[in-house]
Design an enzyme around this catalytic site. Structure first.
Site, PDB file in Angstrom:
ATOM      1  N   ASN A  14      11.166   7.114 -36.122  1.00  0.00           N
ATOM      2  CA  ASN A  14      11.472   7.082 -37.556  1.00  0.00           C
ATOM      3  C   ASN A  14      11.060   5.759 -38.183  1.00  0.00           C
ATOM      4  OD1 ASN A  14      12.910   9.651 -38.521  1.00  0.00           O
ATOM      5  ND2 ASN A  14      13.781   9.234 -36.495  1.00  0.00           N
ATOM      6  N   HIS A 107      20.970  11.215 -39.339  1.00  0.00           N
ATOM      7  CA  HIS A 107      21.650  11.896 -38.232  1.00  0.00           C
ATOM      8  C   HIS A 107      20.946  13.221 -37.932  1.00  0.00           C
ATOM      9  CE1 HIS A 107      24.773  12.830 -35.415  1.00  0.00           C
ATOM     10  NE2 HIS A 107      24.827  14.043 -35.931  1.00  0.00           N
TER      11      HIS A 107
HETATM   12  C1  GAR Z   1      16.941  10.110 -34.458  1.00  0.00           C
HETATM   13  O1  GAR Z   1      16.837  11.456 -34.094  1.00  0.00           O
HETATM   14  C2  GAR Z   1      18.193   9.876 -35.267  1.00  0.00           C
HETATM   15  O2  GAR Z   1      18.539  10.964 -36.081  1.00  0.00           O
HETATM   16  C3  GAR Z   1      19.210   9.656 -34.175  1.00  0.00           C
HETATM   17  O3  GAR Z   1      18.535   8.847 -33.249  1.00  0.00           O
HETATM   18  C4  GAR Z   1      17.171   9.234 -33.224  1.00  0.00           C
HETATM   19  C5  GAR Z   1      16.301   8.008 -33.216  1.00  0.00           C
HETATM   20  O4  GAR Z   1      14.976   8.366 -32.939  1.00  0.00           O
HETATM   21  N1  GAR Z   1      20.419   9.033 -34.661  1.00  0.00           N
HETATM   22  C6  GAR Z   1      21.636   9.385 -34.239  1.00  0.00           C
HETATM   23  O5  GAR Z   1      21.834  10.211 -33.373  1.00  0.00           O
HETATM   24  C7  GAR Z   1      22.776   8.675 -34.946  1.00  0.00           C
HETATM   25  N2  GAR Z   1      24.021   9.289 -34.653  1.00  0.00           N
HETATM   26  P1  GAR Z   1      13.808   7.318 -33.140  1.00  0.00           P
HETATM   27  O6  GAR Z   1      14.219   6.044 -32.404  1.00  0.00           O
HETATM   28  O7  GAR Z   1      12.605   7.956 -32.523  1.00  0.00           O
HETATM   29  O8  GAR Z   1      13.640   7.081 -34.617  1.00  0.00           O
END
Ligand code: GAR
Length: 189
Positions: A14, A107
């Site tokens: 992200n 989330h």
């Molecule tokens: C994402 O899917 C985000 O929604 C989640 O962590 C991931 C990070 O992915 N967040 C949570 O679960 C918060 N409770 P990334 O490091 O590839 O962006």
């Protein structure tokens, strides 16, 4: 031009989506800094490659959440918004009070269903046919702040958890940058 800080703990897909979106100055958003709490997290390499300054914080060495957040605050440049993009910590009053309604979180489920660290797998294992993603303001609870935007993602019969994760992340990479632009520059484009 509005300035944001991104907080992330892990992969940083992200973070990369935000970097890609805001490399175009027309979006009107500048990423001032990455805050990362995990040594060796892949997101650190992504920030280095993009030339984005990094604040590394070691919560254990700081001794408490309040001290760690004070350490972050001291180093943070002025920003209009803090974006938690896979930052796997509950924020405390030190940061929350410094940035009222200026901290948002992503989330990977349709809150208030499936809060916590394993939202994608929890929704998949429950057997829901529709899950999705949520962007919300951060408060002192676990994924409990006011909802800003949501996007549904259908779970097709026979789909694997890995396939669902790909679909969830694809939705995240579109929604989060769009919400940031809307919150900061809504109506001005
Ligand atoms: C994402 O899917 C985000 O929604 C989640 O962590 C991931 C990070 O992915 N967040 C949570 O679960 C918060 N409770 P990334 O490091 O590839 O962006």
């Amino acid at each position: 031009m509005k300035n944001i800080a991104i907080f992330a703990s892990g992969t940083g897909s992200n973070f990369a989506a935000l970097v890609a979106k805001f490399s175009d100055a027309a979006a009107g958003v500048h990423i001032s800094v990455l805050v990362c709490d995990q040594a060796g997290a892949p997101v650190l390499t992504k920030a280095q490659a993009a030339g984005i300054p990094i604040i590394k914080v070691d919560y254990r060495a700081c001794g408490s959440k309040a001290k760690a957040e004070t350490t972050i605050l001291r180093q943070l440049p002025p920003v209009d918004l803090i974006v938690l993009a896979g930052y796997m910590r509950i924020l405390g009053p030190t940061l929350l009070n410094a940035y009222p309604r200026q901290i948002i979180n992503l989330h990977p489920a349709l809150l208030p269903s499936f809060p916590g660290r394993t939202g994608i797998a929890d929704a998949y294992n429950y057997g829901v046919r529709v899950t999705g993603i949520t962007v919300h303001y951060v408060d002192s609870g676990i994924d409990s702040g006011e909802i800003i935007a949501q996007e549904p993602v259908r779970i097709v019969r026979g789909e694997s958890l890995a396939e669902l994760e790909v679909a969830i992340h694809a939705a995240e990479h579109k929604l989060l940058p769009a919400v940031v632009v809307e919150l900061l520059n809504g109506g001005e484009e």
